[in-house]
Design a protein around this motif. Structure first.
Motif, mmCIF file in Angstrom:
data_model
loop_
_atom_site.group_PDB
_atom_site.id
_atom_site.type_symbol
_atom_site.label_atom_id
_atom_site.label_comp_id
_atom_site.label_asym_id
_atom_site.label_seq_id
_atom_site.Cartn_x
_atom_site.Cartn_y
_atom_site.Cartn_z
ATOM 1 N N UNK A 292 0.856 -1.176 0.000
ATOM 2 C CA UNK A 292 0.000 0.000 0.000
ATOM 3 C C UNK A 292 0.896 1.230 0.000
ATOM 4 N N UNK A 293 0.795 2.026 -1.060
ATOM 5 C CA UNK A 293 1.576 3.254 -1.158
ATOM 6 C C UNK A 293 0.705 4.465 -0.852
ATOM 7 N N UNK A 301 7.161 15.588 -8.742
ATOM 8 C CA UNK A 301 6.436 14.368 -9.103
ATOM 9 C C UNK A 301 7.168 13.115 -8.640
ATOM 10 N N UNK A 302 8.048 13.250 -7.644
ATOM 11 C CA UNK A 302 8.700 12.065 -7.084
ATOM 12 C C UNK A 302 7.623 11.137 -6.527
ATOM 13 N N UNK A 303 7.750 9.877 -6.806
ATOM 14 C CA UNK A 303 6.758 8.890 -6.404
ATOM 15 C C UNK A 303 5.857 8.438 -7.530
ATOM 16 N N UNK A 304 5.849 9.181 -8.642
ATOM 17 C CA UNK A 304 4.997 8.814 -9.772
ATOM 18 C C UNK A 304 5.445 7.492 -10.396
ATOM 19 N N UNK A 305 6.715 7.388 -10.704
ATOM 20 C CA UNK A 305 7.215 6.151 -11.326
ATOM 21 C C UNK A 305 7.123 4.981 -10.350
ATOM 22 N N UNK A 306 7.462 5.238 -9.094
ATOM 23 C CA UNK A 306 7.381 4.176 -8.092
ATOM 24 C C UNK A 306 5.958 3.716 -7.854
ATOM 25 N N UNK A 307 5.016 4.644 -7.903
ATOM 26 C CA UNK A 307 3.606 4.273 -7.760
ATOM 27 C C UNK A 307 3.154 3.412 -8.933
ATOM 28 N N UNK A 308 3.650 3.738 -10.132
ATOM 29 C CA UNK A 308 3.340 2.904 -11.296
ATOM 30 C C UNK A 308 3.867 1.491 -11.089
ATOM 31 N N UNK A 337 -2.444 10.691 -13.070
ATOM 32 C CA UNK A 337 -1.979 9.571 -13.900
ATOM 33 C C UNK A 337 -2.925 8.377 -13.804
ATOM 34 N N UNK A 338 -3.960 8.473 -12.975
ATOM 35 C CA UNK A 338 -4.928 7.388 -12.850
ATOM 36 C C UNK A 338 -4.415 6.205 -12.048
ATOM 37 N N UNK A 339 -3.474 6.451 -11.133
ATOM 38 C CA UNK A 339 -2.859 5.358 -10.378
ATOM 39 C C UNK A 339 -3.506 5.124 -9.018
ATOM 40 N N UNK A 340 -4.378 6.027 -8.593
ATOM 41 C CA UNK A 340 -4.904 5.981 -7.225
ATOM 42 C C UNK A 340 -6.230 5.228 -7.131
ATOM 43 N N UNK A 341 -6.389 4.538 -6.028
ATOM 44 C CA UNK A 341 -7.681 3.929 -5.713
ATOM 45 C C UNK A 341 -8.515 4.847 -4.846
ATOM 46 N N UNK A 342 -7.863 5.867 -4.269
ATOM 47 C CA UNK A 342 -8.583 6.874 -3.477
ATOM 48 C C UNK A 342 -7.746 8.132 -3.418
ATOM 49 N N UNK A 343 -8.411 9.292 -3.503
ATOM 50 C CA UNK A 343 -7.778 10.603 -3.333
ATOM 51 C C UNK A 343 -8.588 11.311 -2.260
ATOM 52 N N UNK A 344 -7.963 11.518 -1.094
ATOM 53 C CA UNK A 344 -8.727 11.888 0.092
ATOM 54 C C UNK A 344 -8.139 13.074 0.841
ATOM 55 N N UNK A 345 -8.979 13.786 1.611
ATOM 56 C CA UNK A 345 -8.443 14.780 2.542
ATOM 57 C C UNK A 345 -7.522 14.101 3.547
ATOM 58 N N UNK A 346 -6.539 14.840 4.024
ATOM 59 C CA UNK A 346 -5.560 14.267 4.950
ATOM 60 C C UNK A 346 -6.227 13.601 6.152
ATOM 61 N N UNK A 347 -7.255 14.227 6.695
ATOM 62 C CA UNK A 347 -7.903 13.679 7.886
ATOM 63 C C UNK A 347 -8.607 12.350 7.630
ATOM 64 N N UNK A 348 -8.856 11.999 6.364
ATOM 65 C CA UNK A 348 -9.559 10.752 6.043
ATOM 66 C C UNK A 348 -8.625 9.629 5.613
ATOM 67 N N UNK A 349 -7.347 9.942 5.413
ATOM 68 C CA UNK A 349 -6.433 8.935 4.863
ATOM 69 C C UNK A 349 -6.180 7.808 5.853
ATOM 70 N N UNK A 350 -6.008 8.135 7.131
ATOM 71 C CA UNK A 350 -5.734 7.098 8.120
ATOM 72 C C UNK A 350 -6.833 6.051 8.189
ATOM 73 N N UNK A 351 -8.078 6.494 8.219
ATOM 74 C CA UNK A 351 -9.199 5.553 8.286
ATOM 75 C C UNK A 351 -9.240 4.659 7.048
#
Length: 362
Positions: A292-293, A301-308, A337-351
């Motif tokens: 889980x990244x 954009x560091x993390x883009x290639x690694x996320x791919x 880039x369409x790599x995410x399963x969720x794009x969330x506010x910071x307060x919601x990421x932990x849950x």
């Protein structure tokens, strides 16, 4: 706005910034109290804020500046002593956008080209990133010698973000990448997962060597989690947090059936060392689909290639949303880039992370 108690240093910084075509110095102040009195009239985008000042120091002034306007970005400026590094870390956790290390003596300040270049570069690129994020106009390269378009957020198109399906594999490890605004975001994230954390977390935060160990200590104290600056050869343990040390890439390898952290000084990636891409690529190679990244606020954009790499291996990526990011560069890049399963506010990421790691999100 430039805030520093030394008239010489204050004048030099103002001159350096004013010499860049992208910058207008709207005010200077000799202490935090004077800065606060001038905020409304000056209306700065960025405040360069010294830490040690009479009347009102930088750490006292910081929350008052941010309370005045959430749009102001504060760049802390301090000599790189251990004490000031710890104070700078507190400032970053309180909402300062970034920091710059100031030479210890006035004489060194006047002769330090590296300090001048770092300070002007951070001011110009922070402002440009925020303007682009808000849909405003940015100076084109060539009009500002300090503007680096390669690290600006790639968010010119605001189309709908395509989401991927969550991986059906339960994660066995969490990788986190962050940069500008990262310390505050990391603390909120760790505090939101600490009670139910059952996995190791590996963090790459763009920081120099003097800061990463202090960051790890700060996160450990504030969250109560076992958190340390990673060392070469560390065996990864469940529920522990490891922070990549400044000037070293952190990767994970499988040695003798154990998952081991290795550090290297391979060339910088995306202008950074440590960088997120090598960490994420190694996690994908070592854990396959059980990764889980998490991409938090940061410029570039560091993390883009690694996320791919993680997605290609069958893992899952989630990112911080634009509204809660100091700079929506890194999370914006993976989101668009369409790599995410969720794009969330910071307060919601932990849950969401807990849901994913326990199978509740499947």
């Amino acid at each position: 706005m430039v805030v520093d108690d030394s008239a010489v240093v204050r004048g030099l910084i103002a001159k350096w910034l004013g010499d860049d075509p992208a910058v207008e110095v709207v005010a200077t102040a000799s202490n935090g109290e004077m800065a606060l009195k001038n905020l409304a009239a000056a209306d700065p985008e960025i405040v360069v804020l010294d830490i040690e000042m009479p009347v009102m120091d930088g750490l006292t002034a910081l929350p008052k500046i941010l309370e005045h306007s959430s749009e102001i970005q504060v760049l802390m400026s301090s000599t790189l002593t251990k004490r000031n590094a710890e104070i700078s870390m507190r400032a970053l956790s309180m909402g300062a956008a970034d920091y710059v290390s100031k030479p210890e003596s006035t004489r060194e300040v006047t002769t330090s080209l590296s300090f001048q270049q770092e300070l002007v570069g951070k001011v110009v690129n922070l402002a440009a990133a925020r303007r682009l994020q808000k849909g405003g106009k940015v100076y084109k390269a060539g009009k500002s010698s300090s503007l680096n378009e390669d690290i600006l957020p790639q968010v010119s198109s605001r189309g709908a973000i395509a989401k991927r399906k969550m991986s059906s594999t339960l994660p066995r490890i969490i990788g986190v990448g962050s940069s500008t605004g990262g310390p505050q975001a990391l603390l909120k994230f760790l505090n939101s997962v600490k009670d139910e954390l059952r996995l190791p977390i590996l963090i790459t935060q763009h920081m120099p060597p003097a800061f990463t160990n202090i960051l790890a200590e700060h996160l450990a104290r504030a969250s109560g989690l076992p958190c340390k600056q990673a060392e070469d050869g560390d065996v990864i343990h469940t529920g522990h947090v490891y922070v990549a040390p400044g000037d070293y890439h952190m990767i994970v390898v499988n040695e003798g059936g154990k998952k081991i952290i290795r550090l290297n000084q391979d060339p910088p990636v995306n202008f950074c060392r440590p960088a997120v891409d090598p960490l994420f690529a190694s996690l994908a190679g070592t854990f396959g689909s059980a990764v889980l990244g998490v991409i938090l606020t940061g410029m570039g954009h560091d993390g883009l290639k690694g996320s791919q790499d993680i997605v290609d291996a069958g893992g899952t990526i989630i990112a911080q949303d634009e509204a809660t990011s100091i700079v929506w560069g890194m999370p914006g890049a993976v989101s668009q880039a369409g790599l995410c399963s969720a794009v969330l506010p910071l307060d919601d990421i932990g849950a969401k992370v807990i849901d994913i790691t326990t199978g509740e999100a499947l």
